[in-house]
Design a protein around this motif. Structure first.
Motif, short mmCIF file in Angstrom:
data_model
loop_
_atom_site.label_atom_id
_atom_site.label_comp_id
_atom_site.label_asym_id
_atom_site.label_seq_id
_atom_site.Cartn_x
_atom_site.Cartn_y
_atom_site.Cartn_z
N GLY A 171 -21.66 29.43 -9.56
CA GLY A 171 -20.57 29.01 -10.42
C GLY A 171 -19.39 28.41 -9.69
O GLY A 171 -18.26 28.45 -10.20
N ILE A 172 -19.61 27.84 -8.49
CA ILE A 172 -18.51 27.24 -7.73
C ILE A 172 -18.94 25.88 -7.22
O ILE A 172 -20.12 25.51 -7.27
N GLU A 173 -17.99 25.10 -6.74
CA GLU A 173 -18.29 23.87 -6.03
C GLU A 173 -18.57 24.21 -4.57
O GLU A 173 -18.00 25.18 -4.03
N ARG A 174 -19.40 23.44 -3.94
CA ARG A 174 -19.75 23.71 -2.54
C ARG A 174 -18.50 23.68 -1.66
O ARG A 174 -17.77 22.69 -1.64
N PRO A 175 -18.24 24.76 -0.91
CA PRO A 175 -17.08 24.76 -0.01
C PRO A 175 -17.25 23.70 1.08
O PRO A 175 -18.38 23.34 1.46
N ALA A 176 -16.14 23.22 1.60
CA ALA A 176 -16.18 22.23 2.67
C ALA A 176 -16.83 22.82 3.91
O ALA A 176 -16.84 24.05 4.12
N HIS A 177 -17.38 21.94 4.76
CA HIS A 177 -18.11 22.36 5.96
C HIS A 177 -17.27 23.30 6.82
O HIS A 177 -17.71 24.40 7.18
N GLY A 178 -16.06 22.89 7.15
CA GLY A 178 -15.19 23.71 7.99
C GLY A 178 -14.84 25.04 7.35
O GLY A 178 -14.76 26.08 8.02
N GLU A 179 -14.64 25.02 6.05
CA GLU A 179 -14.30 26.26 5.32
C GLU A 179 -15.45 27.24 5.38
O GLU A 179 -15.25 28.45 5.52
N ARG A 180 -16.69 26.74 5.26
CA ARG A 180 -17.84 27.64 5.33
C ARG A 180 -17.92 28.34 6.68
O ARG A 180 -18.23 29.52 6.77
N TYR A 181 -17.63 27.60 7.75
CA TYR A 181 -17.69 28.21 9.08
C TYR A 181 -16.53 29.16 9.32
O TYR A 181 -16.68 30.17 10.03
N GLN A 182 -15.38 28.87 8.76
CA GLN A 182 -14.25 29.81 8.87
C GLN A 182 -14.60 31.13 8.19
O GLN A 182 -14.33 32.21 8.72
N ARG A 183 -15.20 31.03 7.02
CA ARG A 183 -15.63 32.26 6.32
C ARG A 183 -16.69 32.99 7.15
O ARG A 183 -16.66 34.22 7.26
N ALA A 184 -17.62 32.22 7.73
CA ALA A 184 -18.70 32.84 8.52
C ALA A 184 -18.13 33.60 9.71
O ALA A 184 -18.64 34.68 10.07
N GLU A 185 -17.11 33.06 10.36
CA GLU A 185 -16.49 33.75 11.50
C GLU A 185 -15.95 35.12 11.08
O GLU A 185 -16.22 36.14 11.73
N GLU A 186 -15.19 35.15 9.99
CA GLU A 186 -14.62 36.42 9.55
C GLU A 186 -15.73 37.33 9.03
O GLU A 186 -15.69 38.55 9.25
N PHE A 187 -16.70 36.77 8.35
CA PHE A 187 -17.82 37.54 7.82
C PHE A 187 -18.50 38.30 8.96
O PHE A 187 -18.77 39.51 8.86
N LEU A 188 -18.80 37.59 10.06
CA LEU A 188 -19.49 38.22 11.18
C LEU A 188 -18.61 39.28 11.85
O LEU A 188 -19.10 40.34 12.26
N ASP A 189 -17.31 39.02 11.94
CA ASP A 189 -16.39 40.03 12.49
C ASP A 189 -16.46 41.32 11.68
O ASP A 189 -16.50 42.43 12.23
#
Length: 428
Positions: A132-150
Motif C-alpha cells: 500500500g505504498i509507493e516504492r521508496p527511493a534507492h537511497g532511502e531504502r539503504y538508509q532504512r537497511a542500515e538502521e534495520f541491521l543495527d
C-alpha cells in the motif's frame, strides 16, 4: 573455493519448466527441495540459497511461478540435512527488525548454527504496491537497511554468552544481568527489546548481500560476509572484486572477512556438443512475450512496441530500480551488438549471470580461472534445470575441482560461519 547452490523452482532457465527433464508441479513440493538439499550436501557445498520477492515475479501465464516462503522452507530442510548452510532472502523494506531477528535466530537454533540472511532492500514497484505504498527511493531504502541491521544485530546481542545458567538446585534458569533491552530509538524504528529467544548458536547468521550499486557496495563493505553478484566477463568480475575488497579497510575489515561469489549457470554435457544441444533445447522453449516482459520490468521501460529483431533502445533506467542489473544488460547488449531477442535469450538462462555450456572439465577450467585470477572467492551455482542440473554439477564438476585441490572433500567445523572461515560473533 566456496560453492553455494542457488535453488529456484525447477531451474534457473525461464523455460526449464517446459523441458522434459523437469516436473513443474513440484515447485511447492517439499520433497523436491529436500532432494535438492541432500544433493548439495552430498557435494559438500557450503550452502543452499533461496531468493525471494514480495510480489509475483513475471507472468505466471508463461512460467512456473509462485513458490514457498524461504524461512519456512529452510526450517524444513534443516531437519533432513546435517552440514549444509541455509540462506534465506528477507527484505529490510517490508519487514520489522524484531520479526526478522527472531525468525533467523529460530532457524539458527533449528539447524544447529547453519542460518544465513541474504539482505535485500526490494527494488520492485509491485512489491511496494502489495504494502500500500509507493516504492521508496534507492537511497532511502539503504538508509532504512542500515538502521534495520543495527537493530537486528542489537537484538541478537541482547542475550549475551553465558546468560543461560540452568541451575535446577538454586532455581536459577537465566542470569538476567546478561539479558538486556536495546532501547533503540532511531529514524525508522523504536525497539525496546530484548529478543524473546536465546542467543543463536552462531551469535548471528552469516550476513549476505546482493546489491552491486554504489549504495549496495558500501553496505556490503560495512556489513556483508558474502556477496552474490553478477558479472559476464573475467575483466568485469576482477574490477568488481578489487573495488569491493578495497573498501573493506575503511570499515576496519580484512579481505578474508568478505567472500565474493559471482553467479554462474552451468549447462553440463559429457561432451561439449551434448551441452550445446541442451542449451539449444532450452533456448527453443523460450516464450518471447515472457522474456520481453521480464526485460521491460528490469529496465523500467515498456519494450512491447519495439521489434524483437531490432536493437535494444538506449534506456536511461530508473534510479530507484535495479541499477546494477540495468548497467549489466546495457553493457551486454552493446558488447555483442545484440537485438532485443538475443538479449532475451541471453538473460533467459540466468537473468544476467554468466551461462557456461560445456563438459565438467571445461566448467571447472572457467571456475578455476576466475578463482585464481582475482575475480571470485567461489561461486553461486544456478543450475538451469532441477534436480538434474544440480546433480550433474555435484557428481561431475565438484570431483574435478576436488582433484585440482580447489574444493573440500569433507566438511570441517560445525556452523555455516565455519564453512566461510569466519569466527562466531560474540555479543557486543
Amino acid at each position: 573455493m566456496h560453492l553455494n547452490a542457488f535453488l529456484m523452482g525447477v531451474g534457473h532457465h525461464e523455460a526449464a519448466w517446459r523441458h522434459p527433464l523437469t516436473e513443474p508441479s513440484r515447485i511447492t513440493d517439499i520433497g523436491h527441495f529436500q532432494e535438492l538439499a541432500r544433493i548439495a550436501e552430498r557435494g559438500k557445498l557450503d550452502s543452499v540459497f533461496l531468493a525471494d520477492g514480495l510480489a509475483l515475479w513475471g507472468n505466471v501465464k508463461h512460467n512456473a511461478l509462485g513458490g514457498l516462503e524461504p524461512l519456512t522452507l529452510l526450517a524444513a530442510l534443516a531437519t533432513v540435512t546435517h552440514h549444509i548452510g541455509l540462506i534465506a532472502t528477507v527484505s529490510t523494506t517490508y519487514n520489522e527488525p524484531f520479526h526478522v531477528a527472531r525468525k533467523f535466530a529460530s532457524l539458527d537454533h533449528i539447524s544447529g548454527g547453519r542460518a544465513g540472511w541474504n539482505i535485500v532492500t526490494s527494488a520492485g514497484e509491485a512489491e511496494a504496491h502489495n504494502f500500500g505504498i509507493e516504492r521508496p527511493a534507492h537511497g532511502e531504502r539503504y538508509q532504512r537497511a542500515e538502521e534495520f541491521l543495527d537493530v537486528v544485530n542489537a537484538l541478537w546481542d541482547s542475550w549475551a554468552e553465558g546468560s543461560i545458567v540452568n541451575d535446577r538446585q538454586t532455581g536459577i534458569y537465566a542470569d538476567t544481568s546478561r539479558i538486556n533491552p536495546i532501547d533503540h530509538r532511531g529514524t525508522h524504528f523504536a525497539v525496546k527489546g530484548p529478543l524473546n529467544i536465546q542467543r543463536a548458536p552462531q551469535g548471528r547468521p552469516l550476513l549476505v548481500q546482493a546489491g552491486s550499486s554504489e549504495d549496495g557496495k558500501e553496505f556490503a563493505a560495512r556489513h556483508a560476509e558474502a556477496v552474490f553478484t553478477a558479472q559476464q566477463t573475467l575483466e568485469d568480475a576482477q574490477e568488481f572484486y578489487a573495488d569491493l575488497k578495497a573498501r573493506l579497510p575503511r570499515h576496519g575489515r580484512q579481505p578474508y572477512q568478505l567472500k565474493i561469489l559471482p553467479g554462474i549457470s552451468p549447462i553440463i554435457g559429457s561432451t561439449e556438443r551434448e551441452a550445446l544441444r541442451l542449451e539449444k533445447e532450452l533456448e527453443d522453449l523460450i516464450v518471447p512475450a515472457y522474456g520481453l516482459q521480464q526485460l521491460s520490468n528490469i529496465l523500467s521501460v515498456d519494450l512491447t512496441g519495439h521489434p524483437l529483431d531490432g536493437p535494444l533502445p538506449d534506456v536511461p533506467g530508473n534510479p530507484d530500480g535495479q541499477q546494477s542489473r540495468v548497467r549489466l544488460i546495457k553493457d551486454l547488449a552493446a558488447r555483442g551488438n545484440l537485438t532485443i531477442r538475443e538479449v532475451i535469450n541471453k538473460l533467459a538462462g540466468g537473468r544476467g549471470h554468466r551461462v557456461i555450456a560445456g563438459t565438467p572439465e571445461q566448467i571447472a577450467d572457467e571456475l578455476q580461472e576466475w578463482y585464481e585470477n582475482g575475480a571470485a572467492d567461489g561461486f553461486n551455482i544456478m543450475p538451469p534445470y532441477l534436480p538434474g542440473g544440480l546433480a550433474d554439477f555435484v557428481d561431475h564438476v565438484v570431483p574435478e575441482l576436488q582433484v585440482r585441490g580447489l574444493f573440500r572433500t569433507e566438511y570441517e567445523g560445525r556452523t555455516l560461519r565455519d564453512r566461510y572461515g569466519l569466527s562466531l560473533v560474540e555479543a557486543r
